[in-house]
Every structure is written in structure tokens, then in C-alpha cells.
Design an enzyme around this catalytic site. Structure first.
Site, short mmCIF file in Angstrom:
data_model
loop_
_atom_site.label_atom_id
_atom_site.label_comp_id
_atom_site.label_asym_id
_atom_site.label_seq_id
_atom_site.Cartn_x
_atom_site.Cartn_y
_atom_site.Cartn_z
N LYS A 22 0.85 -1.21 0.00
CA LYS A 22 0.00 0.00 0.00
C LYS A 22 0.89 1.26 0.00
CE LYS A 22 -1.44 1.43 4.23
NZ LYS A 22 -1.11 2.81 4.62
N ASN A 23 1.96 1.22 0.81
CA ASN A 23 2.77 2.43 0.97
C ASN A 23 3.76 2.66 -0.17
OD1 ASN A 23 1.33 2.93 3.24
ND2 ASN A 23 2.95 2.38 4.69
N CYS A 120 -3.90 12.24 13.53
CA CYS A 120 -4.62 10.96 13.39
C CYS A 120 -4.39 10.19 14.70
CB CYS A 120 -4.13 10.19 12.19
SG CYS A 120 -2.49 9.53 12.41
N ARG A 125 1.31 14.04 13.11
CA ARG A 125 1.56 13.82 11.68
C ARG A 125 1.71 15.15 10.91
NH1 ARG A 125 -0.01 8.65 10.60
NH2 ARG A 125 1.50 8.67 8.92
N ASP A 309 5.78 0.29 11.99
CA ASP A 309 4.53 -0.32 11.53
C ASP A 309 4.40 -1.77 11.96
OD1 ASP A 309 4.24 1.45 8.34
OD2 ASP A 309 3.97 2.06 10.41
N ARG A 401 -8.13 -0.71 5.37
CA ARG A 401 -7.35 0.35 4.72
C ARG A 401 -6.04 -0.20 4.18
NH1 ARG A 401 -6.13 5.22 7.99
NH2 ARG A 401 -5.28 5.70 5.94
C1 EPZ Z 1 4.91 6.75 6.42
O1 EPZ Z 1 4.17 7.77 7.06
C2 EPZ Z 1 3.96 5.56 6.32
N1 EPZ Z 1 2.80 5.92 5.53
C3 EPZ Z 1 3.54 5.13 7.72
O2 EPZ Z 1 2.75 3.96 7.60
C4 EPZ Z 1 4.79 4.80 8.53
O3 EPZ Z 1 4.41 4.49 9.86
C5 EPZ Z 1 5.74 6.00 8.54
O4 EPZ Z 1 6.06 6.39 7.19
C6 EPZ Z 1 7.05 5.70 9.25
O5 EPZ Z 1 7.68 4.61 8.64
C7 EPZ Z 1 2.90 5.93 4.18
O6 EPZ Z 1 3.96 5.68 3.62
C8 EPZ Z 1 1.67 6.29 3.41
P1 EPZ Z 1 7.07 10.05 8.44
P2 EPZ Z 1 4.76 9.27 7.07
O7 EPZ Z 1 6.91 11.32 7.69
O8 EPZ Z 1 5.58 9.50 5.87
C9 EPZ Z 1 7.59 13.37 11.75
C10 EPZ Z 1 0.94 2.55 7.97
O9 EPZ Z 1 0.67 1.97 9.02
N2 EPZ Z 1 7.39 14.34 10.67
O10 EPZ Z 1 8.19 9.14 8.06
O11 EPZ Z 1 3.63 10.18 7.34
C11 EPZ Z 1 6.33 12.53 12.02
O12 EPZ Z 1 5.46 13.22 12.89
C12 EPZ Z 1 1.38 4.00 8.02
O13 EPZ Z 1 0.95 2.04 6.83
C13 EPZ Z 1 7.51 15.70 10.94
O14 EPZ Z 1 7.76 16.10 12.07
O15 EPZ Z 1 5.71 9.22 8.34
C14 EPZ Z 1 6.91 11.28 12.63
O16 EPZ Z 1 7.14 11.51 14.01
C15 EPZ Z 1 1.17 4.61 9.39
N3 EPZ Z 1 7.33 16.60 9.93
C16 EPZ Z 1 8.26 11.13 11.92
O17 EPZ Z 1 8.56 12.41 11.35
C17 EPZ Z 1 7.05 16.20 8.65
O18 EPZ Z 1 6.92 17.08 7.75
C18 EPZ Z 1 8.24 10.10 10.80
O19 EPZ Z 1 7.10 10.38 10.00
C19 EPZ Z 1 6.94 14.82 8.38
C20 EPZ Z 1 7.12 13.91 9.40
#
Ligand code: EPZ
Length: 434
Positions: A22-23, A120, A125, A309, A401
Site C-alpha cells: 500500500k505504501n 490521526c 503527523r 509499523d 485500509r
Molecule cells: C509513512 O508515514 C507511512 N505511511 C507510515 O505507515 C509509517 O508508519 C511512517 O512512514 C514511518 O515509517 C505511508 O507511507 C503512506 P514520516 P509518514 O513522515 O511519511 C515526523 C501505515 O501503518 N514528521 O516518516 O507520514 C512525524 O510526525 C502508516 O501504513 C515531521 O515532524 O511518516 C513522525 O514523528 C502509518 N514533519 C516522523 O517524522 C514532517 O513534515 C516520521 O514520519 C513529516 C514527518
């Protein structure tokens, strides 16, 4: 609202096939915005988030098949005309990954109106790092009425260093950079296989990218991209989830159509608990267990570390492991929503900040429990597979999802699991975004 009814106690035996990731599919679908030509993606999982992204693209004017009556594992997208480059809140609120259209929309059309995803179940996020990178590439981005209004004549190449490692941040800016004027260097990038998958598609479309999958990515901007056909990677989190299902039930389960190289941290942790792991082919892993496990600590890290995850799913196993397992969640600030539900089933878990202390083995008894987010739901399924009696899991739309027909896959390996209520596809406006 759909529910699962699960009777625990059966060891899982046999073979389960993994669907596409999915990702990976979500950023790759967004990449179709970057060209007027058709992009065809194979091995797409038939899950709700894919249906949501199809709706999002269609609402912008893209030609894309809708609903689930289509040939489920393929999607063909043509963004020749993008009459309304807006990601509307009604859709974005159900899937925060909608923010992945931000970079490609600005790169292709010079403008974008994208609803802020909001928080969420697992955390705030934010997408501040996406915005910071786009502004450094010359975009002007205003935030009003819950929307990002972004404009840029043409994005220009820049030297970007991510303050934090962000998966979709890396993907969003990679898609912005491929059509920018000049070279972009991106440092402190996410190294997840989903980033590499996206880069492979973009390269097939004519982009010039080096270093995807490492911390530093170099992009030479081009003036246009062409269509492509691409096969999406297997879902490494689904593979890990089923391997834990085989371990926790004391079964003998082979997970096929997966990529063992993408789940090395999970495989080694399962071996540390005493499960027997065999790589039985280039795309198959076999797990065998007597149901008795040793406690082992985990600390979630960016790839290639232990994936956040997989944290909830591992915690279910830890409830059955002999000893004390310390589980540290370093990526998200609120990813222990599954703890209280596991405790209601009899687990012994104490949370202190970002660390959960799990004492096992604890005898789990079946209960009525509530799913809260995608991976927490998977954790409850795993617990119910070993709990004594019949558990009822409510709000399984969270699972739909990101897991394709999980009840059918588990049943095929001997699990007693039934879905009650309406059948997928989704109904609008149900789920909080993950
Ligand atoms: C991706 O989310 C995945 N989703 C998530 O999978 C996964 O848990 C996550 O990466 C971490 O591996 C998709 O790929 C669609 P991040 P993402 O940006 O990109 C902070 C699932 O279960 N951050 O890597 O949104 C954030 O708050 C989902 O399939 C900022 O501060 O995660 C987090 O603490 C859930 N500012 C950390 O970085 C930003 O602009 C990592 O988040 C972006 C992120």
C-alpha cells in the site's frame, strides 16, 4: 460497521500470499500526476486507501478506474487534464497520505490546493518538512482555512537536508524535484523500500535519479516525463504481520510473494524470540514455532531498523513471550492505542512515555475489542488468534485500509475468523487517517 469474529487456539499452518505494498502504491499513484501520459501499476493491493486515492485523483480530473469492481490489482491513471488540482478535506481527512499529491501537483501545474491532513490516531503527523523543502525549491505556500495554497512558476533545484527522516516527505520532494529546473540534492532521506519503489517508477518515466534507498539522493530535473508500466513491490508489513501470526499461534506458516531482504530486522527479532525462520526461496519465508517464545526488546527505528509499523504486532507476540520485553516507540508519539485493548484481553503491559513494558506469558481471554488504527487492529487480530474463546473486533474498516482480505488469508491457513456486517468496499467518512 464491519466486525471480525475470531476463535483463538488454532496454529496457522500452510501458505499465505502477500499483496502489493500500500505504501508503495500510494506515492506511485501520485506520480502519475507528473505526466500527461498513462501510468499503469500492477500488483496494487485491493484495500481502501487505494480506493481513496483513486477518488482523490478522479476528483482532480484524472482518468482512473473507480470502485473495487475494477481488475483489483492493477490501476491505470491518466492525468492529461487536471481540471481541479485540489485535494479536498473530505478525502484528505480519511487518508493523510493524500499530502503526497502536493509535490507532484506543484511540479506539473505550478499550483496546488491541498487540505492539511491534520492529526490521526497515532500522532500529530505534521507535514512541515514537506512545506520547508518545497519553499526552498521556490514554491510560495500559504495556509488558510485548513488548506495549503501552493504556487511556483517552475520549481528550481535545491540542496535539501531533512531535519527529521520522513518517508512521505522524501517521496513528496522527490516527485517535486524530478521536474525542477536544475539539480536537487536531498540529504537525510528515508531509505524505506517504498522510496526505492517510487524512484524506480519515476526513472521508468524518464526521471534522472541517483541514490534512492540511501540517505542522499541526487536528482537532475527534466522538462517532462512520459508514461510507464510498473510492478509494485510486495508489502513488507503485511509479510511481517503474517510471520508473527505463524509464530504466536505455534504454527508452521510459509509467507510467499514477499521480499525477505525488506524484513531482515523482523526476521532476526523473531529468531531471537525462538521462532525458527527459513528463507525458502527468493520470495518466500517459512516460520515455525512451538508457541513458546523468549522475551526480546525492540526499539522502532527508520529503515532498515525495526519498523514502527510492526511495533503493535510484535507487542501481541511479546504478551506470549517468557520474561520482560521492553518496546520503545521512537517514531510516533501516540502509537500505543492497542495496549489498553490487549490489557483487556489479559495482557500485562505498562506504558511509561514511549516505552511499553510487557511481561509474559499472559493467558489471553477472548473479549469484545475496538480497532483504533491500521496496525493496532492487526495487533488485536494476532492476540485474538491465541486468546481463549471468541473475540469480537469492532471497526475493522481500519484494517481494510491496508490489509487485503485478511480474514480470507488467515482462514486459508486454519484460523477461525469470520467477517460480520457489510462487505468492503468502504463507506465514506468512516476512518480517521493513519
Ligand atoms: C509513512 O508515514 C507511512 N505511511 C507510515 O505507515 C509509517 O508508519 C511512517 O512512514 C514511518 O515509517 C505511508 O507511507 C503512506 P514520516 P509518514 O513522515 O511519511 C515526523 C501505515 O501503518 N514528521 O516518516 O507520514 C512525524 O510526525 C502508516 O501504513 C515531521 O515532524 O511518516 C513522525 O514523528 C502509518 N514533519 C516522523 O517524522 C514532517 O513534515 C516520521 O514520519 C513529516 C514527518
Amino acid at each position: 460497521m464491519d466486525k471480525f469474529v475470531i476463535r483463538g487456539g488454532n496454529p496457522l499452518v500452510g501458505t499465505i500470499r502477500v499483496s502489493g505494498a500500500k505504501n508503495s502504491a500510494l506515492p506511485c499513484m501520485a506520480a502519475a500526476i507528473l505526466t500527461e501520459e498513462t501510468v499503469t501499476l500492477e500488483n496494487i493491493p485491493s484495500v481502501r486507501d487505494i480506493a481513496t486515492e483513486r477518488k482523490l485523483l478522479a476528483a482532480m480530473g484524472a482518468e482512473v478506474e473507480l470502485g473495487t469492481g475494477t481488475s483489483d490489482h492493477r490501476t491505470t491513471i491518466c492525468c492529461r487534464t487536471l481540471s481541479d488540482p485540489v485535494a479536498k478535506y473530505e478525502i484528505v481527512k480519511t487518508m493523510r497520505a493524500s499530502s503526497l499529491v502536493l509535490g507532484p501537483l506543484i511540479a506539473r501545474t505550478g499550483m496546488a490546493r491541498v487540505a492539511m491532513p491534520g492529526g490521526c490516531a497515532i500522532g500529530g503527523r505534521p507535514i512541515d518538512l514537506h512545506i520547508k523543502g518545497l519553499e526552498k525549491m521556490g514554491a510560495t505556500i500559504a495556509q488558510e482555512h485548513g488548506y495549503l495554497e501552493a504556487r511556483a512558476e517552475r520549481l528550481r533545484g535545491a540542496h535539501l537536508v531533512f531535519d527529521k527522516i520522513t518517508v512521505t516527505g522524501t517521496e513528496d520532494l522527490l516527485m517535486a524535484a524530478v521536474l525542477a529546473d536544475g539539480e536537487t540534492v536531498m540529504e537525510n532521506c528515508a531509505r524505506e523500500p517504498e522510496v526505492t519503489d517510487l524512484a524506480a517508477l519515476l526513472t521508468a518515466m524518464g526521471a534522472k535519479i541517483e541514490g534512492a534507498g540511501t540517505s542522499t539522493i541526487h536528482v537532475q530535473g527534466v522538462t517532462s516525463l512520459h508514461g510507464a508500466q510498473y510492478l509494485i513491490n510486495p508489502d513488507r508489513i503485511e509479510a511481517g504481520t503474517f510471520l508473527i501470526a505463524g509464530a504466536i499461534t505455534g504454527g508452521d506458516l510459509t509467507v510467499t510473494d514477499c521480499n525477505p531482504d525488506h524484513i531482515r530486522a523482523v526476521l532476526s527479532k523473531l529468531e531471537e524470540t525462538g521462532a525458527k525462520i527459513d528463507i525458502v526461496g527468493p520470495d518466500a519465508v517459512r516460520v515455525r514455532s512451538d508457541g513458546k517464545h523468549r522475551a526480546a526488546d525492540i526499539s522502532t527505528e527508520e529503515y532498515p531498523g525495526f519498523p514502527t509499523d510492526m511495533q503493535a504486532q510484535y507487542m501481541a507476540l511479546a504478551t506470549q513471550s517468557e520474561g520482560v520485553s521492553l518496546i520503545k516507540e521512537n517514531i510516533f508519539e501516540n502509537r500505543f492505542m492497542h495496549v489498553q485493548e490487549l490489557v483487556r484481553m489479559g495482557a500485562n503491559i505498562k506504558v511509561d512515555g514511549r516505552t511499553a513494558t510487557v511481561r509474559g506469558p499472559a493467558k489471553l481471554s477472548a473479549a469484545a475489542v475496538m480497532c483504533s488504527d491500521l496496525r493496532a487492529s492487526a495487533s488485536l487480530v494476532l492476540a485474538a488468534l491465541v486468546a481463549d474463546g471468541e473475540s469480537i473486533l469492532d471497526r475493522v474498516y481500519h484494517m481494510d485500509r491496508g490489509y487485503e482480505r485478511i480474514e480470507e488469508k488467515l482462514r486459508s491457513a486454519g484460523a477461525e475468523i469470520q467477517r460480520m456486517g457489510n462487505v468492503f468496499p468502504a463507506r465514506d467518512g468512516e476512518a480517521a487517517a493513519d
